[in-house]
Design a protein around this motif. Sequence first.
Motif, short mmCIF file in Angstrom:
data_model
loop_
_atom_site.label_atom_id
_atom_site.label_comp_id
_atom_site.label_asym_id
_atom_site.label_seq_id
_atom_site.Cartn_x
_atom_site.Cartn_y
_atom_site.Cartn_z
N ALA A 1 1.41 -49.44 40.84
CA ALA A 1 0.34 -49.18 39.88
C ALA A 1 -1.03 -49.55 40.42
N ASP A 2 -1.10 -50.59 41.25
CA ASP A 2 -2.40 -51.04 41.77
C ASP A 2 -2.66 -50.55 43.19
N ASP A 3 -1.94 -49.50 43.62
CA ASP A 3 -2.13 -48.97 44.96
C ASP A 3 -3.57 -48.51 45.15
N PRO A 4 -4.28 -49.05 46.16
CA PRO A 4 -5.71 -48.73 46.31
C PRO A 4 -5.99 -47.36 46.91
N SER A 5 -5.00 -46.75 47.58
CA SER A 5 -5.27 -45.49 48.26
C SER A 5 -5.08 -44.28 47.36
N GLY A 6 -4.09 -44.37 46.45
CA GLY A 6 -3.83 -43.28 45.53
C GLY A 6 -3.18 -42.06 46.17
N ARG A 7 -2.56 -42.23 47.34
CA ARG A 7 -1.94 -41.07 47.99
C ARG A 7 -0.65 -41.48 48.70
N THR A 8 0.19 -40.50 48.95
CA THR A 8 1.45 -40.75 49.64
C THR A 8 1.18 -41.10 51.10
N ARG A 9 2.00 -41.99 51.63
CA ARG A 9 1.84 -42.40 53.03
C ARG A 9 3.04 -43.25 53.41
N PHE A 10 3.08 -43.70 54.65
CA PHE A 10 4.16 -44.53 55.18
C PHE A 10 4.37 -45.76 54.30
N GLU A 11 3.30 -46.45 53.97
CA GLU A 11 3.42 -47.70 53.22
C GLU A 11 3.97 -47.47 51.82
N SER A 12 3.59 -46.37 51.16
CA SER A 12 4.12 -46.10 49.83
C SER A 12 5.62 -45.83 49.90
N ALA A 13 6.08 -45.17 50.96
CA ALA A 13 7.52 -44.94 51.14
C ALA A 13 8.24 -46.27 51.36
N TYR A 14 7.66 -47.12 52.19
CA TYR A 14 8.26 -48.43 52.45
C TYR A 14 8.37 -49.24 51.16
N LEU A 15 7.29 -49.34 50.41
CA LEU A 15 7.28 -50.16 49.20
C LEU A 15 8.20 -49.58 48.13
N SER A 16 8.29 -48.27 48.02
CA SER A 16 9.17 -47.66 47.04
C SER A 16 10.62 -48.05 47.32
N GLY A 17 11.02 -47.97 48.59
CA GLY A 17 12.38 -48.37 48.95
C GLY A 17 12.65 -49.83 48.66
N LEU A 18 11.67 -50.68 48.95
CA LEU A 18 11.83 -52.11 48.71
C LEU A 18 11.91 -52.42 47.22
N ARG A 19 11.04 -51.82 46.43
CA ARG A 19 10.98 -52.12 45.00
C ARG A 19 12.20 -51.59 44.24
N VAL A 20 12.71 -50.43 44.63
CA VAL A 20 13.88 -49.92 43.91
C VAL A 20 15.10 -50.80 44.21
N ALA A 21 15.20 -51.30 45.43
CA ALA A 21 16.30 -52.21 45.76
C ALA A 21 16.19 -53.50 44.95
N GLU A 22 14.98 -54.03 44.82
CA GLU A 22 14.77 -55.25 44.03
C GLU A 22 15.13 -55.02 42.58
N ALA A 23 14.78 -53.84 42.06
CA ALA A 23 15.08 -53.53 40.65
C ALA A 23 16.58 -53.41 40.41
N ILE A 24 17.28 -52.77 41.32
CA ILE A 24 18.74 -52.64 41.17
C ILE A 24 19.38 -54.02 41.14
N GLU A 25 18.97 -54.89 42.04
CA GLU A 25 19.50 -56.25 42.08
C GLU A 25 19.20 -57.00 40.77
N LYS A 26 17.99 -56.85 40.28
CA LYS A 26 17.58 -57.55 39.06
C LYS A 26 18.35 -57.07 37.85
N ASN A 27 18.69 -55.78 37.82
CA ASN A 27 19.33 -55.20 36.63
C ASN A 27 20.85 -55.27 36.63
N ILE A 28 21.44 -55.78 37.69
CA ILE A 28 22.89 -55.87 37.75
C ILE A 28 23.40 -56.79 36.61
N GLY A 29 24.36 -56.29 35.88
CA GLY A 29 24.94 -57.08 34.80
C GLY A 29 24.26 -56.91 33.46
#
Length: 318
Positions: free
Chosen positions: A289-317
Amino acid sequence: MKIGIIGAGLSGIIAARELVRRGHTVELIEKSQSVGGRLATRRIGDGQADHGAVYFTVRGEALEREVQSWMSADWVRVWYADPYPRYVATDGMNGLAKHLAEGLTVHLNEYVEHVRMEKDGAVIVKTDVTERSYERIVMTVPLPQSFERLGSLVDQIEHSLRRLVYAPTFVGLFECTGDVQIGADGILDQDLTPGVLKVINNRQKGISATSLISVYMEETWSEEWYERPEAETLAEIERLVREEVGDLSIESRQLKRWRYAQAKDVWHEPFYQVSHHPIYLAGDIFLEADDPSGRTRFESAYLSGLRVAEAIEKNIGR
Protein backbone atom coordinates in the motif's frame (compact mmCIF):
# COMPACT_ATOMS: atom_id res chain seq x y z
CA MET A 1 1.16 -28.25 5.17
CA LYS A 2 1.35 -29.06 1.46
CA ILE A 3 1.33 -25.94 -0.71
CA GLY A 4 1.35 -25.62 -4.49
CA ILE A 5 2.68 -22.58 -6.33
CA ILE A 6 1.74 -22.02 -9.96
CA GLY A 7 4.47 -20.11 -11.76
CA ALA A 8 8.19 -20.29 -10.95
CA GLY A 9 9.03 -16.66 -11.59
CA LEU A 10 10.50 -14.46 -8.88
CA SER A 11 7.32 -14.18 -6.77
CA GLY A 12 6.75 -17.92 -6.84
CA ILE A 13 10.34 -18.74 -5.98
CA ILE A 14 10.48 -16.27 -3.09
CA ALA A 15 7.16 -17.53 -1.70
CA ALA A 16 8.39 -21.12 -1.97
CA ARG A 17 11.69 -20.35 -0.22
CA GLU A 18 9.93 -18.63 2.66
CA LEU A 19 7.31 -21.36 3.09
CA VAL A 20 9.95 -24.10 2.99
CA ARG A 21 11.95 -22.17 5.58
CA ARG A 22 8.86 -22.25 7.79
CA GLY A 23 8.63 -26.03 7.49
CA HIS A 24 6.02 -26.56 4.77
CA THR A 25 6.09 -28.95 1.82
CA VAL A 26 6.05 -26.82 -1.32
CA GLU A 27 5.87 -27.65 -5.02
CA LEU A 28 6.32 -25.16 -7.85
CA ILE A 29 4.57 -25.88 -11.16
CA GLU A 30 6.05 -24.15 -14.20
CA LYS A 31 5.01 -24.48 -17.85
CA SER A 32 8.45 -23.49 -19.20
CA GLN A 33 11.63 -25.52 -19.34
CA SER A 34 13.33 -23.30 -16.77
CA VAL A 35 12.47 -21.29 -13.69
CA GLY A 36 12.64 -17.50 -13.74
CA GLY A 37 9.71 -16.09 -15.71
CA ARG A 38 10.86 -12.65 -16.86
CA LEU A 39 14.24 -13.28 -15.25
CA ALA A 40 15.13 -14.58 -18.69
CA THR A 41 18.47 -15.09 -20.42
CA ARG A 42 19.01 -16.55 -23.87
CA ARG A 43 22.23 -18.10 -25.17
CA ILE A 44 23.09 -17.06 -28.71
CA GLY A 45 26.32 -18.24 -30.31
CA ASP A 46 29.20 -17.67 -27.90
CA GLY A 47 27.29 -15.10 -25.87
CA GLN A 48 24.10 -14.60 -23.92
CA ALA A 49 21.53 -11.85 -23.55
CA ASP A 50 19.00 -10.91 -20.91
CA HIS A 51 15.68 -10.38 -22.63
CA GLY A 52 13.26 -9.92 -19.73
CA ALA A 53 14.26 -7.89 -16.68
CA VAL A 54 17.22 -5.68 -17.62
CA TYR A 55 18.30 -4.85 -14.06
CA PHE A 56 16.68 -4.22 -10.71
CA THR A 57 16.77 -1.50 -8.08
CA VAL A 58 16.21 -1.58 -4.34
CA ARG A 59 14.08 0.77 -2.25
CA GLY A 60 13.14 -1.22 0.84
CA GLU A 61 15.02 -2.89 3.69
CA ALA A 62 13.70 -6.42 3.04
CA LEU A 63 15.18 -6.69 -0.43
CA GLU A 64 18.28 -4.72 0.57
CA ARG A 65 19.20 -7.39 3.13
CA GLU A 66 18.71 -10.12 0.53
CA VAL A 67 20.75 -8.33 -2.09
CA GLN A 68 23.68 -7.97 0.28
CA SER A 69 23.70 -11.75 0.75
CA TRP A 70 23.37 -12.27 -3.01
CA MET A 71 26.35 -9.99 -3.59
CA SER A 72 28.39 -11.88 -1.00
CA ALA A 73 27.58 -15.10 -2.89
CA ASP A 74 28.58 -13.40 -6.19
CA TRP A 75 25.10 -13.90 -7.61
CA VAL A 76 24.59 -10.20 -8.35
CA ARG A 77 26.65 -7.04 -8.69
CA VAL A 78 26.16 -3.35 -9.38
CA TRP A 79 26.10 -2.56 -13.10
CA TYR A 80 26.09 1.22 -12.77
CA ALA A 81 24.62 3.87 -10.49
CA ASP A 82 22.75 6.88 -11.87
CA PRO A 83 21.94 8.05 -9.25
CA TYR A 84 21.12 4.81 -7.41
CA PRO A 85 22.54 1.31 -8.06
CA ARG A 86 21.24 -0.85 -10.89
CA TYR A 87 21.85 -4.48 -9.96
CA VAL A 88 22.36 -7.28 -12.46
CA ALA A 89 22.99 -11.00 -12.09
CA THR A 90 26.61 -11.94 -12.70
CA ASP A 91 25.72 -14.69 -15.18
CA GLY A 92 22.46 -13.32 -16.54
CA MET A 93 19.12 -12.82 -14.80
CA ASN A 94 18.05 -16.42 -15.29
CA GLY A 95 21.15 -17.50 -13.42
CA LEU A 96 19.91 -15.61 -10.36
CA ALA A 97 16.53 -17.35 -10.59
CA LYS A 98 18.24 -20.74 -10.73
CA HIS A 99 20.35 -19.92 -7.68
CA LEU A 100 17.24 -18.87 -5.74
CA ALA A 101 15.32 -21.99 -6.77
CA GLU A 102 18.12 -24.39 -5.84
CA GLY A 103 16.83 -27.11 -3.54
CA LEU A 104 13.14 -26.38 -4.24
CA THR A 105 10.78 -28.95 -5.76
CA VAL A 106 9.92 -27.68 -9.24
CA HIS A 107 7.78 -29.46 -11.85
CA LEU A 108 8.95 -27.99 -15.18
CA ASN A 109 7.22 -28.32 -18.55
CA GLU A 110 3.80 -28.73 -16.92
CA TYR A 111 0.90 -26.64 -18.16
CA VAL A 112 -1.82 -25.98 -15.58
CA GLU A 113 -5.22 -26.53 -17.20
CA HIS A 114 -7.53 -25.67 -14.31
CA VAL A 115 -7.86 -25.31 -10.55
CA ARG A 116 -10.86 -26.49 -8.56
CA MET A 117 -12.00 -26.75 -4.95
CA GLU A 118 -13.07 -30.04 -3.40
CA LYS A 119 -15.78 -30.33 -0.72
CA ASP A 120 -13.16 -31.35 1.85
CA GLY A 121 -11.28 -28.06 1.29
CA ALA A 122 -8.49 -29.48 -0.85
CA VAL A 123 -7.37 -27.54 -3.93
CA ILE A 124 -6.90 -29.70 -7.02
CA VAL A 125 -4.49 -28.51 -9.70
CA LYS A 126 -4.99 -30.29 -13.03
CA THR A 127 -2.04 -30.10 -15.40
CA ASP A 128 -1.40 -31.66 -18.79
CA VAL A 129 0.63 -34.30 -16.95
CA THR A 130 -1.28 -35.15 -13.78
CA GLU A 131 -3.52 -33.93 -10.95
CA ARG A 132 -2.13 -32.73 -7.63
CA SER A 133 -3.89 -31.96 -4.36
CA TYR A 134 -2.84 -29.13 -2.04
CA GLU A 135 -4.02 -27.49 1.16
CA ARG A 136 -3.11 -24.04 -0.17
CA ILE A 137 -2.10 -22.71 -3.57
CA VAL A 138 -0.49 -19.50 -4.74
CA MET A 139 -0.93 -18.40 -8.34
CA THR A 140 1.85 -16.07 -9.50
CA VAL A 141 1.33 -16.15 -13.27
CA PRO A 142 -0.15 -13.04 -14.97
CA LEU A 143 -3.73 -12.43 -13.84
CA PRO A 144 -5.44 -13.28 -17.17
CA GLN A 145 -3.80 -16.70 -17.05
CA SER A 146 -4.81 -17.22 -13.41
CA PHE A 147 -8.41 -16.20 -14.10
CA GLU A 148 -8.65 -18.59 -17.04
CA ARG A 149 -7.60 -21.51 -14.84
CA LEU A 150 -9.88 -20.66 -11.94
CA GLY A 151 -13.08 -21.18 -13.93
CA SER A 152 -16.23 -20.22 -12.02
CA LEU A 153 -14.17 -19.21 -8.98
CA VAL A 154 -13.35 -16.01 -10.88
CA ASP A 155 -16.86 -14.79 -10.07
CA GLN A 156 -15.74 -14.45 -6.45
CA ILE A 157 -12.88 -12.08 -7.32
CA GLU A 158 -13.42 -8.33 -7.08
CA HIS A 159 -14.33 -6.72 -10.40
CA SER A 160 -11.70 -4.01 -9.98
CA LEU A 161 -8.97 -6.65 -9.87
CA ARG A 162 -10.41 -8.50 -12.85
CA ARG A 163 -10.30 -5.29 -14.88
CA LEU A 164 -6.53 -4.83 -14.59
CA VAL A 165 -4.82 -5.21 -17.96
CA TYR A 166 -1.28 -5.77 -19.21
CA ALA A 167 0.69 -4.37 -22.10
CA PRO A 168 3.05 -6.47 -24.24
CA THR A 169 6.71 -5.80 -24.89
CA PHE A 170 8.78 -6.95 -27.86
CA VAL A 171 12.51 -7.53 -27.50
CA GLY A 172 14.75 -7.81 -30.53
CA LEU A 173 18.00 -9.72 -29.98
CA PHE A 174 20.83 -8.95 -32.39
CA GLU A 175 24.12 -10.85 -32.50
CA CYS A 176 26.76 -8.40 -33.74
CA THR A 177 30.39 -8.67 -34.79
CA GLY A 178 33.06 -6.23 -33.72
CA ASP A 179 33.39 -4.04 -30.66
CA VAL A 180 29.97 -2.43 -30.44
CA GLN A 181 29.59 0.42 -27.93
CA ILE A 182 26.15 1.38 -26.63
CA GLY A 183 26.52 4.48 -24.48
CA ALA A 184 28.99 4.68 -21.60
CA ASP A 185 27.65 1.70 -19.65
CA GLY A 186 26.04 -0.41 -22.34
CA ILE A 187 22.55 1.07 -22.10
CA LEU A 188 20.54 3.79 -23.82
CA ASP A 189 17.15 4.59 -22.28
CA GLN A 190 16.64 8.33 -22.71
CA ASP A 191 15.39 10.40 -25.68
CA LEU A 192 15.34 7.46 -28.07
CA THR A 193 13.80 7.00 -31.50
CA PRO A 194 9.99 6.75 -31.12
CA GLY A 195 9.04 3.13 -30.48
CA VAL A 196 12.34 2.18 -28.83
CA LEU A 197 12.35 1.92 -25.04
CA LYS A 198 15.86 0.64 -24.25
CA VAL A 199 18.96 -0.56 -26.08
CA ILE A 200 21.40 -2.76 -24.12
CA ASN A 201 24.74 -4.28 -25.04
CA ASN A 202 25.01 -7.44 -22.95
CA ARG A 203 28.79 -7.52 -23.43
CA GLN A 204 29.19 -4.09 -21.82
CA LYS A 205 26.71 -5.22 -19.17
CA GLY A 206 29.22 -7.93 -18.31
CA ILE A 207 27.21 -11.10 -18.99
CA SER A 208 28.21 -11.92 -22.57
CA ALA A 209 31.49 -12.68 -24.32
CA THR A 210 30.11 -11.22 -27.54
CA SER A 211 28.17 -8.11 -28.51
CA LEU A 212 24.55 -9.16 -28.14
CA ILE A 213 22.16 -6.24 -28.35
CA SER A 214 18.77 -6.39 -26.62
CA VAL A 215 16.31 -3.83 -28.03
CA TYR A 216 13.19 -3.29 -25.91
CA MET A 217 10.22 -1.71 -27.64
CA GLU A 218 7.64 0.59 -26.09
CA GLU A 219 4.31 -0.94 -25.10
CA THR A 220 2.27 1.07 -27.62
CA TRP A 221 4.57 0.02 -30.45
CA SER A 222 4.47 -3.60 -29.26
CA GLU A 223 0.66 -3.57 -29.17
CA GLU A 224 0.48 -2.19 -32.70
CA TRP A 225 2.91 -4.80 -34.04
CA TYR A 226 1.81 -7.78 -31.96
CA GLU A 227 0.03 -9.68 -34.76
CA ARG A 228 2.49 -8.91 -37.54
CA PRO A 229 4.87 -11.54 -38.98
CA GLU A 230 8.07 -12.07 -37.04
CA ALA A 231 10.42 -11.32 -39.94
CA GLU A 232 8.66 -8.03 -40.68
CA THR A 233 8.71 -7.06 -37.00
CA LEU A 234 12.41 -7.85 -36.60
CA ALA A 235 13.24 -5.87 -39.74
CA GLU A 236 11.46 -2.83 -38.34
CA ILE A 237 13.17 -3.11 -34.95
CA GLU A 238 16.51 -3.39 -36.75
CA ARG A 239 15.75 -0.30 -38.80
CA LEU A 240 14.87 1.67 -35.68
CA VAL A 241 17.92 0.59 -33.70
CA ARG A 242 20.22 1.44 -36.61
CA GLU A 243 18.58 4.85 -36.67
CA GLU A 244 19.45 5.19 -33.00
CA VAL A 245 23.00 3.78 -32.78
CA GLY A 246 24.26 3.78 -36.36
CA ASP A 247 25.49 0.94 -38.52
CA LEU A 248 25.76 -2.55 -36.99
CA SER A 249 27.25 -5.72 -38.45
CA ILE A 250 24.51 -8.20 -37.54
CA GLU A 251 25.05 -11.95 -37.79
CA SER A 252 21.71 -13.19 -36.43
CA ARG A 253 18.36 -11.90 -35.21
CA GLN A 254 15.76 -13.23 -32.79
CA LEU A 255 12.50 -11.89 -31.40
CA LYS A 256 10.92 -12.36 -27.99
CA ARG A 257 7.26 -11.46 -27.46
CA TRP A 258 6.26 -10.84 -23.85
CA ARG A 259 2.47 -10.85 -23.87
CA TYR A 260 2.05 -9.75 -20.25
CA ALA A 261 5.16 -7.66 -19.76
CA GLN A 262 3.86 -4.63 -17.91
CA ALA A 263 0.66 -3.97 -15.99
CA LYS A 264 -1.11 -0.80 -17.04
CA ASP A 265 -2.44 -0.49 -13.51
CA VAL A 266 -1.59 -2.14 -10.19
CA TRP A 267 -3.30 -3.56 -7.09
CA HIS A 268 -2.32 -1.74 -3.91
CA GLU A 269 -2.04 -4.82 -1.72
CA PRO A 270 0.86 -7.31 -1.94
CA PHE A 271 -1.40 -10.32 -2.65
CA TYR A 272 -5.06 -11.27 -2.95
CA GLN A 273 -7.01 -14.16 -1.41
CA VAL A 274 -9.86 -15.52 -3.52
CA SER A 275 -12.85 -15.10 -1.20
CA HIS A 276 -12.65 -17.55 1.72
CA HIS A 277 -10.80 -20.16 -0.34
CA PRO A 278 -7.18 -21.25 0.31
CA ILE A 279 -6.20 -19.75 -3.05
CA TYR A 280 -3.93 -16.71 -3.26
CA LEU A 281 -2.91 -14.49 -6.17
CA ALA A 282 0.52 -12.86 -6.15
CA GLY A 283 3.06 -11.33 -8.50
CA ASP A 284 4.62 -8.03 -9.46
CA ILE A 285 1.23 -6.40 -10.15
CA PHE A 286 0.51 -6.58 -6.39
CA LEU A 287 2.18 -3.65 -4.63
CA GLU A 288 2.35 -2.83 -0.95
CA ALA A 289 0.00 0.00 0.00
CA ASP A 290 2.86 2.42 0.72
CA ASP A 291 4.92 1.49 -2.35
CA PRO A 292 6.61 4.74 -3.46
CA SER A 293 7.07 3.83 -7.13
CA GLY A 294 3.51 2.82 -7.99
CA ARG A 295 4.60 0.43 -10.74
CA THR A 296 5.46 -3.22 -11.29
CA ARG A 297 9.11 -4.15 -10.99
CA PHE A 298 11.53 -6.75 -9.57
CA GLU A 299 11.08 -5.53 -6.00
CA SER A 300 7.28 -5.66 -6.13
CA ALA A 301 7.50 -9.28 -7.33
CA TYR A 302 9.92 -10.11 -4.53
CA LEU A 303 7.78 -8.49 -1.82
CA SER A 304 4.56 -10.04 -3.11
CA GLY A 305 6.08 -13.52 -2.83
CA LEU A 306 7.40 -12.79 0.65
CA ARG A 307 4.15 -11.27 1.95
CA VAL A 308 1.87 -14.01 0.64
CA ALA A 309 4.06 -16.63 2.33
CA GLU A 310 3.89 -14.69 5.60
CA ALA A 311 0.11 -14.44 5.31
CA ILE A 312 -0.32 -18.17 4.69
CA GLU A 313 1.77 -18.93 7.76
CA LYS A 314 -0.18 -16.44 9.88
CA ASN A 315 -3.57 -17.81 8.80
CA ILE A 316 -2.83 -21.48 9.39
CA GLY A 317 -5.37 -22.91 11.82
CA ARG A 318 -7.80 -20.03 11.51
